[in-house]
Design a protein around this motif. Structure first.
Motif, PDB file in Angstrom:
ATOM      1  N   THR A  37      27.429  36.598  25.288  1.00 56.65           N
ATOM      2  CA  THR A  37      28.476  37.246  24.507  1.00 56.65           C
ATOM      3  C   THR A  37      27.850  37.875  23.270  1.00 56.65           C
ATOM      4  O   THR A  37      27.162  37.202  22.500  1.00 56.65           O
ATOM      5  CB  THR A  37      29.542  36.228  24.071  1.00 56.65           C
ATOM      6  OG1 THR A  37      29.937  35.450  25.203  1.00 56.65           O
ATOM      7  CG2 THR A  37      30.745  36.924  23.477  1.00 56.65           C
TER       8      THR A  37
ATOM      9  N   THR B 293      33.717  31.067  21.443  1.00 55.43           N
ATOM     10  CA  THR B 293      33.367  32.379  20.896  1.00 55.43           C
ATOM     11  C   THR B 293      34.093  32.622  19.572  1.00 55.43           C
ATOM     12  O   THR B 293      33.547  33.271  18.669  1.00 55.43           O
ATOM     13  CB  THR B 293      33.689  33.513  21.890  1.00 55.43           C
ATOM     14  OG1 THR B 293      35.072  33.476  22.231  1.00 55.43           O
ATOM     15  CG2 THR B 293      32.849  33.370  23.153  1.00 55.43           C
TER      16      THR B 293
ATOM     17  N   GLN C  25      30.434  31.548  31.765  1.00 54.29           N
ATOM     18  CA  GLN C  25      31.747  32.114  31.508  1.00 54.29           C
ATOM     19  C   GLN C  25      32.693  31.864  32.670  1.00 54.29           C
ATOM     20  O   GLN C  25      32.340  32.057  33.835  1.00 54.29           O
ATOM     21  CB  GLN C  25      31.624  33.630  31.284  1.00 54.29           C
ATOM     22  CG  GLN C  25      32.958  34.340  31.093  1.00 54.29           C
ATOM     23  CD  GLN C  25      32.815  35.853  31.156  1.00 54.29           C
ATOM     24  OE1 GLN C  25      31.736  36.371  31.446  1.00 54.29           O
ATOM     25  NE2 GLN C  25      33.900  36.579  30.894  1.00 54.29           N
TER      26      GLN C  25
ATOM     27  N   ILE D 199      35.885  33.860  27.825  1.00 56.62           N
ATOM     28  CA  ILE D 199      35.505  34.795  26.761  1.00 56.62           C
ATOM     29  C   ILE D 199      36.623  35.840  26.649  1.00 56.62           C
ATOM     30  O   ILE D 199      36.885  36.559  27.615  1.00 56.62           O
ATOM     31  CB  ILE D 199      34.176  35.508  27.077  1.00 56.62           C
ATOM     32  CG1 ILE D 199      33.045  34.492  27.268  1.00 56.62           C
ATOM     33  CG2 ILE D 199      33.814  36.482  25.954  1.00 56.62           C
ATOM     34  CD1 ILE D 199      31.750  35.124  27.749  1.00 56.62           C
ATOM     35  N   PRO D 200      37.315  35.916  25.506  1.00 52.52           N
ATOM     36  CA  PRO D 200      37.161  35.062  24.322  1.00 52.52           C
ATOM     37  C   PRO D 200      37.759  33.681  24.573  1.00 52.52           C
ATOM     38  O   PRO D 200      38.539  33.483  25.505  1.00 52.52           O
ATOM     39  CB  PRO D 200      37.932  35.826  23.249  1.00 52.52           C
ATOM     40  CG  PRO D 200      38.985  36.584  24.005  1.00 52.52           C
ATOM     41  CD  PRO D 200      38.334  36.974  25.303  1.00 52.52           C
TER      42      PRO D 200
ATOM     43  N   ILE E  53      29.899  41.957  26.559  1.00 54.05           N
ATOM     44  CA  ILE E  53      29.387  40.809  27.311  1.00 54.05           C
ATOM     45  C   ILE E  53      28.340  41.309  28.298  1.00 54.05           C
ATOM     46  O   ILE E  53      28.603  42.235  29.076  1.00 54.05           O
ATOM     47  CB  ILE E  53      30.502  40.087  28.087  1.00 54.05           C
ATOM     48  CG1 ILE E  53      31.662  39.700  27.165  1.00 54.05           C
ATOM     49  CG2 ILE E  53      29.947  38.845  28.786  1.00 54.05           C
ATOM     50  CD1 ILE E  53      32.890  39.200  27.923  1.00 54.05           C
TER      51      ILE E  53
ATOM     52  N   ILE F 239      34.089  40.718  19.265  1.00 57.38           N
ATOM     53  CA  ILE F 239      33.257  40.691  20.466  1.00 57.38           C
ATOM     54  C   ILE F 239      32.917  42.130  20.821  1.00 57.38           C
ATOM     55  O   ILE F 239      33.790  42.916  21.207  1.00 57.38           O
ATOM     56  CB  ILE F 239      33.956  39.978  21.629  1.00 57.38           C
ATOM     57  CG1 ILE F 239      34.118  38.485  21.311  1.00 57.38           C
ATOM     58  CG2 ILE F 239      33.158  40.145  22.929  1.00 57.38           C
ATOM     59  CD1 ILE F 239      34.823  37.688  22.394  1.00 57.38           C
TER      60      ILE F 239
END
Length: 327
Positions: free
Chosen positions: A106, A75, A95, A70-71, A117, A114
């Motif tokens: 997320t 995502t 993740q 993530i990212p 998280i 984003i």
């Protein structure tokens, strides 16, 4: 008043994937459902726990093998759909966090960014044996619909997390899970005055501070659902809630209630909850928020009153069995 449109997809992926790639298969299902979401014009969309990697039968892949950054590509794809939809989206996933694994949700914003998280605070022992690290920070993110947080599956077993979200001023808490338990969240909502959205792979519901279950689906006959083919389906839970509300002690605020009624009349609604000794105060106007009322009338939330009582108890007795006051 903050009218908030909440959509949950209780997505149950197929047991088998022809290409063996469950991440690609599940991501495709999520993206198709985000296309379906357009008809609801949601402000928030939620999916079940680690939906990106929800297990297939006999594929033999470990959490480590299906973990995603993530990212990352997944995502990014969901962020593009979120921007098209103009909605916040919670994408739960396993993740890859450096050398560690996290059970994550997320939080993607309506412009595709984003926002943050959320990490599962209490992974199961099996998860931790497989390398999943616990989350350490209870986060809430400020949005135009109030302050939003998330906890994941087994986290709901720990009532102190309900308190932590209240301390952070949460108005809306999402709970992606693969389990079906939710009754404890009814208590959180009533005690602390925030809404809880619980979503697993067959059931979903929105729990309100007044004790109502909205948009409840149970996966049985009559559940509104999307047939995704190949034995994959998604129940659909949709609710419109007002996140501009709070929970207060009835006794402590008995005079304040009448003062608010005299001043604001039908712009403010009161909901007594005798089973927990609280009263939920709800703003029905854009001209006066609950935060405005708290400032104007010096209203004290039930959480703050309980904490004030706790401090006094410890002043009187160092041997109290209560948990110590927060610093």
């Amino acid at each position: 008043m903050r009218r908030t449109r909440v959509l949950s997809y209780a997505l149950n992926p197929p047991l088998e994937a022809e290409d063996g790639d469950r991440v690609a298969t599940n991501l495709d299902l999520v993206l198709r459902l985000l296309d379906d979401a357009e008809k609801y014009d949601p402000n928030f969309v939620c999916f079940p726990e680690f939906i990106l990697q929800l297990r297939y039968r006999r594929d033999g892949l470990s959490r480590d093998e299906v973990a995603q950054p993530i990212p990352g590509a997944a995502t990014d794809a969901v962020a593009e759909k979120a921007a098209e939809l103009g909605s916040y989206v919670f994408l739960p996933m396993i993740q890859r966090d450096g050398d560690d694994l996290r059970n994550a949700a997320t939080f993607i914003g309506p412009t595709g960014e984003i926002v943050g998280i959320a990490h599962k605070f209490a992974p199961t022992i099996g998860e931790m044996n497989d390398g999943t690290k616990p989350g350490e920070d209870v986060k809430v993110w400020k949005t135009e619909f109030g302050r939003v947080g998330a906890c994941i599956c087994w986290d709901g077993r720990y009532p102190e997390l309900g308190v932590r979200f209240a301390e952070k001023g949460a108005n809306l808490v999402f709970h992606p899970t693969t389990a079906k338990s939710y009754q404890h969240f009814e208590t959180w909502a009533k005690y602390y005055g925030y809404h809880v959205v619980a979503c697993d792979k067959t059931e979903a519901r929105t729990l309100t501070p007044t004790g109502t279950r909205l948009g409840e689906i149970t996966g049985h006959m009559g559940t509104p659902s999307v047939n995704l083919g190949d034995d994959a389906s998604a129940g659909v839970s949709f609710a419109i809630v007002n996140t501009d509300c709070g929970s207060y002690g009835r006794y402590q605020n008995r005079e304040t209630v009448n003062a608010i009624r005299e001043r604001y009349g039908g712009d403010i609604a009161f909901h007594e909850l005798p089973e927990v000794g609280n009263i939920v105060v709800e703003s029905l106007t854009d001209d006066c928020s609950i935060e405005d009322l708290e400032a104007e009338f010096e209203m004290e939330t039930m959480l703050d009153y309980e904490e004030r009582t706790r401090k006094r108890v410890f002043e009187e007795s160092e041997q109290s069995p209560l948990l110590p006051p927060r610093e």
